[in-house]
Design a protein around this motif. Structure first.
Motif, mmCIF file in Angstrom:
data_model
loop_
_atom_site.group_PDB
_atom_site.id
_atom_site.type_symbol
_atom_site.label_atom_id
_atom_site.label_comp_id
_atom_site.label_asym_id
_atom_site.label_seq_id
_atom_site.Cartn_x
_atom_site.Cartn_y
_atom_site.Cartn_z
ATOM 1 N N LEU A 1 0.985 63.812 68.553
ATOM 2 C CA LEU A 1 0.189 64.947 68.082
ATOM 3 C C LEU A 1 -0.984 65.241 69.009
ATOM 4 O O LEU A 1 -1.450 64.373 69.748
ATOM 5 C CB LEU A 1 -0.346 64.656 66.675
ATOM 6 C CG LEU A 1 0.676 64.241 65.616
ATOM 7 C CD1 LEU A 1 -0.018 64.021 64.272
ATOM 8 C CD2 LEU A 1 1.806 65.247 65.506
ATOM 9 N N GLY B 1 -3.668 67.989 65.127
ATOM 10 C CA GLY B 1 -2.779 67.326 64.194
ATOM 11 C C GLY B 1 -1.366 67.875 64.193
ATOM 12 O O GLY B 1 -0.596 67.635 63.272
ATOM 13 N N ILE B 2 -1.012 68.618 65.255
ATOM 14 C CA ILE B 2 0.344 69.155 65.391
ATOM 15 C C ILE B 2 0.991 68.575 66.645
ATOM 16 O O ILE B 2 0.302 68.077 67.529
ATOM 17 C CB ILE B 2 0.349 70.701 65.431
ATOM 18 C CG1 ILE B 2 -0.480 71.225 66.603
ATOM 19 C CG2 ILE B 2 -0.151 71.271 64.102
ATOM 20 C CD1 ILE B 2 -0.468 72.741 66.784
ATOM 21 N N LYS C 1 4.245 69.194 62.310
ATOM 22 C CA LYS C 1 3.498 67.938 62.239
ATOM 23 C C LYS C 1 4.451 66.764 62.374
ATOM 24 O O LYS C 1 5.527 66.910 62.919
ATOM 25 C CB LYS C 1 2.706 67.893 60.942
ATOM 26 C CG LYS C 1 1.698 69.039 60.867
ATOM 27 C CD LYS C 1 0.853 68.977 59.654
ATOM 28 C CE LYS C 1 -0.088 70.183 59.706
ATOM 29 N NZ LYS C 1 -1.222 70.039 58.863
#
Length: 146
Positions: free
Chosen positions: A54, A58-59, A100
């Motif tokens: 990530l 947060g991706i 995610k």
């Protein structure tokens, strides 16, 4: 994925097993790629996206998606042209949606060949089947191994 030596395999499954064994010591292994299925024109790989994959938002990092695309297309080329060594000459990536943690799948397939240039396309989907990224690439035959 890296292919070393001049070993020849009799069928695709043993060829893939040999590549997979060698690849665990390369970026392929560090990334965490796994072969789902592959043949002489198409390869599907997977990756369990974890915290290390990530970015700060947060991706899944775009570089991870590009690496998946390159690895899937590269595996398709390696299976189709086992007696030749190829390198990525060009790659275009379209990031369509973010995702995610979870399992990602990438399918790469051969579209065209002319001379020493092979053109491929690939798509990355998440566990829900949503299209996350799409890419295309040109691979160049640099040497023959046989």
């Amino acid at each position: 994925m890296s292919f070393e030596g001049d070993r020849q395999w009799d069928d695709a499954s043993s060829f893939i097993a040999g590549l997979g064994e060698q690849a665990q010591q390369t970026f392929w292994g560090d990334l965490g790629c796994e072969v789902v299925r592959a043949d002489g024109q198409k390869a599907v790989i997977s990756l369990k996206a974890e915290q290390r994959h990530l970015n700060l938002l947060g991706i899944v990092h775009g570089g991870v998606l590009m690496s998946l695309i390159d690895n899937a297309m590269g595996l398709a080329v390696m299976l189709a042209y086992r007696d030749q060594k190829t390198v990525t000459a060009n790659m275009n990536t379209h990031f369509l949606e973010n995702t995610k943690k979870g399992t990602l799948y990438c399918e790469g397939s051969i579209m065209h060949r002319i001379g020493r240039t092979i053109t491929l396309q690939a798509s990355v989907t998440n566990e829900e089947g949503r299209l996350i990224a799409w890419g295309s690439g040109a691979y160049r035959i640099v040497t023959r191994t046989g």
